[in-house]
Design a protein around this motif. Structure first.
Motif, mmCIF file in Angstrom:
data_model
loop_
_atom_site.group_PDB
_atom_site.id
_atom_site.type_symbol
_atom_site.label_atom_id
_atom_site.label_comp_id
_atom_site.label_asym_id
_atom_site.label_seq_id
_atom_site.Cartn_x
_atom_site.Cartn_y
_atom_site.Cartn_z
ATOM 1 N N GLY A 55 0.821 -1.206 0.000
ATOM 2 C CA GLY A 55 0.000 0.000 0.000
ATOM 3 C C GLY A 55 0.848 1.245 0.000
ATOM 4 O O GLY A 55 0.580 2.193 -0.735
ATOM 5 N N GLN A 56 1.909 1.188 0.811
ATOM 6 C CA GLN A 56 2.791 2.350 0.889
ATOM 7 C C GLN A 56 3.519 2.555 -0.430
ATOM 8 O O GLN A 56 3.673 3.681 -0.883
ATOM 9 N N ILE A 57 3.946 1.429 -1.035
ATOM 10 C CA ILE A 57 4.655 1.532 -2.309
ATOM 11 C C ILE A 57 3.734 2.136 -3.367
ATOM 12 O O ILE A 57 4.112 3.014 -4.129
ATOM 13 N N LYS A 58 2.464 1.666 -3.360
ATOM 14 C CA LYS A 58 1.487 2.170 -4.326
ATOM 15 C C LYS A 58 1.297 3.674 -4.148
ATOM 16 O O LYS A 58 1.287 4.430 -5.118
ATOM 17 N N ALA A 59 1.154 4.071 -2.868
ATOM 18 C CA ALA A 59 0.974 5.493 -2.578
ATOM 19 C C ALA A 59 2.196 6.274 -3.034
ATOM 20 O O ALA A 59 2.079 7.342 -3.631
ATOM 21 N N ALA A 60 3.363 5.690 -2.773
ATOM 22 C CA ALA A 60 4.605 6.349 -3.169
ATOM 23 C C ALA A 60 4.692 6.442 -4.689
ATOM 24 O O ALA A 60 5.110 7.450 -5.235
ATOM 25 N N GLU A 61 4.234 5.349 -5.353
ATOM 26 C CA GLU A 61 4.255 5.346 -6.818
ATOM 27 C C GLU A 61 3.325 6.397 -7.386
ATOM 28 O O GLU A 61 3.657 7.091 -8.335
ATOM 29 N N THR A 62 2.134 6.490 -6.777
ATOM 30 C CA THR A 62 1.172 7.504 -7.215
ATOM 31 C C THR A 62 1.778 8.888 -7.055
ATOM 32 O O THR A 62 1.723 9.712 -7.961
ATOM 33 N N ALA A 63 2.383 9.102 -5.893
ATOM 34 C CA ALA A 63 3.019 10.392 -5.629
ATOM 35 C C ALA A 63 4.155 10.625 -6.619
ATOM 36 O O ALA A 63 4.306 11.720 -7.147
ATOM 37 N N ALA A 64 4.913 9.552 -6.874
ATOM 38 C CA ALA A 64 6.057 9.665 -7.779
ATOM 39 C C ALA A 64 5.595 9.981 -9.196
ATOM 40 O O ALA A 64 6.175 10.831 -9.864
ATOM 41 N N SER A 65 4.510 9.292 -9.639
ATOM 42 C CA SER A 65 4.046 9.531 -11.003
ATOM 43 C C SER A 65 3.456 10.940 -11.110
ATOM 44 O O SER A 65 3.587 11.585 -12.138
ATOM 45 N N GLN A 66 2.830 11.384 -10.018
ATOM 46 C CA GLN A 66 2.318 12.759 -9.995
ATOM 47 C C GLN A 66 3.479 13.737 -10.110
ATOM 48 O O GLN A 66 3.443 14.686 -10.895
ATOM 49 N N ALA A 67 4.524 13.446 -9.344
ATOM 50 C CA ALA A 67 5.713 14.307 -9.354
ATOM 51 C C ALA A 67 6.353 14.291 -10.737
ATOM 52 O O ALA A 67 6.782 15.320 -11.251
ATOM 53 N N ARG A 68 6.375 13.056 -11.337
ATOM 54 C CA ARG A 68 6.961 12.901 -12.665
ATOM 55 C C ARG A 68 6.189 13.745 -13.677
ATOM 56 O O ARG A 68 6.747 14.420 -14.523
ATOM 57 N N MET A 69 4.846 13.654 -13.549
ATOM 58 C CA MET A 69 3.969 14.406 -14.451
ATOM 59 C C MET A 69 4.214 15.900 -14.295
ATOM 60 O O MET A 69 4.368 16.618 -15.289
ATOM 61 N N ASP A 70 4.278 16.341 -13.031
ATOM 62 C CA ASP A 70 4.534 17.753 -12.756
ATOM 63 C C ASP A 70 5.866 18.175 -13.361
ATOM 64 O O ASP A 70 5.964 19.235 -13.981
ATOM 65 N N ARG A 71 6.865 17.283 -13.179
ATOM 66 C CA ARG A 71 8.196 17.602 -13.668
ATOM 67 C C ARG A 71 8.192 17.689 -15.189
ATOM 68 O O ARG A 71 8.774 18.584 -15.781
ATOM 69 N N MET A 72 7.457 16.733 -15.838
ATOM 70 C CA MET A 72 7.396 16.725 -17.292
ATOM 71 C C MET A 72 6.724 17.986 -17.812
ATOM 72 O O MET A 72 7.179 18.589 -18.792
ATOM 73 N N LEU A 73 5.621 18.374 -17.141
ATOM 74 C CA LEU A 73 4.925 19.594 -17.550
ATOM 75 C C LEU A 73 5.831 20.809 -17.394
ATOM 76 O O LEU A 73 5.884 21.663 -18.268
ATOM 77 N N ALA A 74 6.545 20.831 -16.267
ATOM 78 C CA ALA A 74 7.452 21.946 -16.004
ATOM 79 C C ALA A 74 8.550 21.988 -17.063
ATOM 80 O O ALA A 74 8.901 23.055 -17.571
ATOM 81 N N GLU A 75 9.057 20.775 -17.397
ATOM 82 C CA GLU A 75 10.115 20.697 -18.410
ATOM 83 C C GLU A 75 9.611 21.172 -19.762
ATOM 84 O O GLU A 75 10.303 21.877 -20.493
ATOM 85 N N GLU A 76 8.375 20.767 -20.083
ATOM 86 C CA GLU A 76 7.801 21.166 -21.368
ATOM 87 C C GLU A 76 7.619 22.678 -21.421
ATOM 88 O O GLU A 76 7.925 23.320 -22.430
ATOM 89 N N ARG A 77 7.117 23.228 -20.295
ATOM 90 C CA ARG A 77 6.951 24.678 -20.214
ATOM 91 C C ARG A 77 8.292 25.374 -20.420
ATOM 92 O O ARG A 77 8.389 26.349 -21.172
#
Ligand SMILES: [Zn+2]
Ligand SMILES: [Zn+2]
Length: 148
Positions: A82-104
């Motif tokens: 459960g913790q890994i899943k939560a961490a993964e969700t957070a990580a993918s969210q962070a990844r998405m944010d980072r990708m958007l920021a990079e694209e910007r």
């Protein structure tokens, strides 16, 4: 039921408890058990009843501990999953944010580069035109001189 031990080790989680603790301070399991023969309360780590000396079945405790251990480990693994899943969700969210920021950032850089490029082109054109103008002027002057 003797009380001369320095403490009682919990058969489930192996935590050392106070010598007069009735329950494990970590997992809450009872640290006493009743003699199946005379019903005297013994510490769980007593191998024989302090009253009638009957053998207390420590094997049962070991089996129960192992069963609980497996269940406990399973629960732990599920918690971990459960913790890994939560961490993964957070990580993918962070990844998405980072990708958007990079694209910007990339678009911004591209925009700046285009502006710079246009400015450069304008400058080059101006230079070319001035050089052409000067050359034309020289040709004109030379033509005028040679005409006379
Ligand atoms: Zn315990
Ligand atoms: Zn007994």
């Amino acid at each position: 039921m003797t009380n001369d031990n320095p403490g009682h080790v919990c058969p489930y989680c192996e935590t050392l408890n106070e010598q007069d603790a009735g329950f494990c301070r970590k997992c809450g399991v009872a640290l006493t058990r009743r003699c199946p023969h005379c019903d005297t309360v013994n510490w769980i780590d007593d191998e024989h009843c302090t009253q009638c000396d009957a053998a207390l079945d420590i094997l049962e405790w070991i089996i129960r501990r192992d069963n609980l251990g497996v269940a406990g480990r399973l629960n732990e693994q599920m918690d971990e999953a459960g913790q890994i899943k939560a961490a993964e969700t957070a990580a993918s969210q962070a990844r998405m944010d980072r990708m958007l920021a990079e694209e910007r950032a990339m678009r911004e850089a591209l925009r700046l580069r285009l502006i710079e490029q246009r400015a450069q082109e304008k400058k080059t054109l101006t230079i070319v035109l001035s050089v052409a103008g000067v050359v034309l002027l020289i040709i004109l002057i030379v033509a005028l001189i040679t005409a006379f």
